[in-house]
Write an enzyme that holds these catalytic residues in place. Sequence first.
Site, PDB file in Angstrom:
ATOM      1  N   GLU A   1      10.997  75.407  18.906  1.00  0.00           N
ATOM      2  CA  GLU A   1      10.451  74.140  19.727  1.00  0.00           C
ATOM      3  C   GLU A   1       9.806  74.831  21.177  1.00  0.00           C
ATOM      4  O   GLU A   1      10.108  75.078  22.524  1.00  0.00           O
ATOM      5  CB  GLU A   1      11.694  73.294  19.825  1.00  0.00           C
ATOM      6  CG  GLU A   1      10.347  72.255  20.302  1.00  0.00           C
ATOM      7  CD  GLU A   1      10.447  71.691  22.248  1.00  0.00           C
ATOM      8  OE1 GLU A   1       9.660  70.753  22.037  1.00  0.00           O
ATOM      9  OE2 GLU A   1      10.994  72.537  22.161  1.00  0.00           O
TER      10      GLU A   1
ATOM     11  N   ASP B   1      15.525  74.959  21.151  1.00  0.00           N
ATOM     12  CA  ASP B   1      14.799  73.764  22.374  1.00  0.00           C
ATOM     13  C   ASP B   1      14.348  74.751  23.234  1.00  0.00           C
ATOM     14  O   ASP B   1      14.949  75.299  23.574  1.00  0.00           O
ATOM     15  CB  ASP B   1      15.476  72.689  22.435  1.00  0.00           C
ATOM     16  CG  ASP B   1      14.846  71.201  23.328  1.00  0.00           C
ATOM     17  OD1 ASP B   1      13.806  71.197  23.073  1.00  0.00           O
ATOM     18  OD2 ASP B   1      15.093  72.029  24.810  1.00  0.00           O
TER      19      ASP B   1
END
Length: 647
Positions: free
Chosen positions: A321, A279
């Site tokens: 990401e 993330d």
Amino acid sequence: MEGMFERLQAGPLRLMEPLDQELFKIRWEQGAEDVLRPLRLLYGHREDFGAWVERLLLAVGKAYAARPSDLRLLDLQRLHQADWFQQAHMIGYVAYADRFAGTLPGVREKIDYLKELGVTYLHLMPLLQPRPGANDGGYAVMDYRQVRQDLGTMADLADLAADLRQQGISLCIDLVCNHTAKEHAWARQALAGDLVYQDYYLMFPDRTLPDAYEETVREIFPEFKPGSFTYYEQIDKWVWTTFNEFQWDLNYANPAVFAEMLDIMLFLANQGVEVLRLDAVAFMWKRLDTDCENQPEAHALLQAFRALSRLAAPGLLLKAEAIVPPPQLVPYLGVGVATDKECEIAYHNILMVALWSALAERKVVLATHVLQKMPRIPARTAWATYVRCHDDIGWAITEDDAAGVGLDGFAHRSFLSDFYTGRFPGTFARGTTFQFNPKTNDRRVNGSCASLAGLEQAMEMELWGETELAIRRILLLYNIILAYGGIPLIYMGDELGLLNDRRYVDEPSRAPDSRWIHRPMMAWDRAADRHDGQTITGRIFQGMCQLITARKRTLALHARTAVTPTWTHNDHVLGLVRESAYGRLFILANFTEKPQMISRVRLSELGFDGLLVNRLNHQFMPMWDDIMIEPYQALWLQPADSLPKQA
Ligand code: OTU
């Protein structure tokens, strides 16, 4: 690194079979430089550099020794078939375990549903122990070694991973590596004054540096919390908090932080997780006078994670990401010496934005232009393509790209925000605004795929012609992400046309975050209609299944195949040419509600003459006629003589 392997042999590997020890030795000999190169950039200036490298390798050796034998077998399979995740049969599905099936054991009960769709890759949204109360949809983790209690246990996760694998589905989970919850044990010790743990985060005694950094960094959640720093009286310090106040950015300049995260990564891999979605990787390294995103060291961190994890668990894939503009995005798949040596997968947010832009404009000019400019990605990597995800849509269109096709960047982004929030006259979309930033006038958009594509408005107004168009738009968007190359991700509920769900406002911890409007509960009652082609649900679900079946048998959709966005000489029709050993493929997609023509002359200029067949419905295209494309229809054309016999 003299004698490193011998020290490993005497240490963590000592109880292993000689053959397994040798295997590790081979990996280390082949991978040493890939490990050391990024680590030198990150920590090479430190006196204790050698000691840190040794510590990291011992951790890797330990994880290798602890790796269950079925996963070691999986590693070998993956190494022997390194393109497994690039193949045309790959289909991804993204869901919150609780919203999809209640619990992790509940997900096991739904494997048949996933198989019906043809899913081979399941991304379960954040499921590690988050902080209590508001937790940014699970992206504020307080314990990376525990599963969220209401979902089950770590043993349930390992069982689920094994069951899925047996059914041909690889499990992906989130690793929130840029920040922890402020309730994480490290953060709590830091708050209690422990200097060792304060060095795990980015803390400042006064506003001098925070002010300096804030000159150049982006505000990510300006409505939740202005600025990127938060003051804590208890320690009289400012802490770096890029996202919410309760999410503390980690200090990767401290090798101890890197070592901790590596341990967690390997621990999760040893539970049977096959892909980690890393993330917010763009934010992992900060540098004064920059936007503190996409720094070379952020890339080095990913390269080091990959090289080290491959020693213990070479089957593990890393997915980046990074929702950033095109020039900054491609390097997450590796460039230069790091080609094929960073993340294997990255989200293609540019494609997602380009598709919604084309749908609003009924023109594919901008999409073709930006996609043409995207550099090719390394041979052993793949995009994750998607129409919608759990986040908002930010209009990542640069001024340059807009100007390249005669548009004004700001005006076009405003148009898209207006269009998708229902403000633009005649729009079909029903979305909401997310994080309006008065300083930049930036407005992002929320909404489910179906609501943004017009289904909500059409059904509410009982306009059946419009409903038909909305269904076609949904299927068109999914068509392109299935045909573009890479792993297409179906976001839970899109396959049933689920609309915006406004019930989140009743839950205090979610109410302030309108992204929940497009994170619905799975509607199993609606799913019951999926085989009835007379219902809207059935139309969408069956349309999706047909696309998926076609994708699986169209080998030319292998991710390694070059995809070239191509002018079709019709500004309303997107053209993608794919060239490969599996034959040539021409994807044509009409982004309007009117029929469109593509001339045979243009097709033959591009080398598509003779008899063509549409792989989506097996229909042959009359030899000499121009090609007519129905409203929102897409064609996957291949020369009839190039088809593999068995297909
Ligand atoms: C990610 O997104 C997650 O997808 C979000 O759900 C989280 O809230 C966030 O991280 C914090 O953990 O800013 O608007 O450029 O776009 O990392 C979403 C990258 C986000 C960012 C992305 C981030």
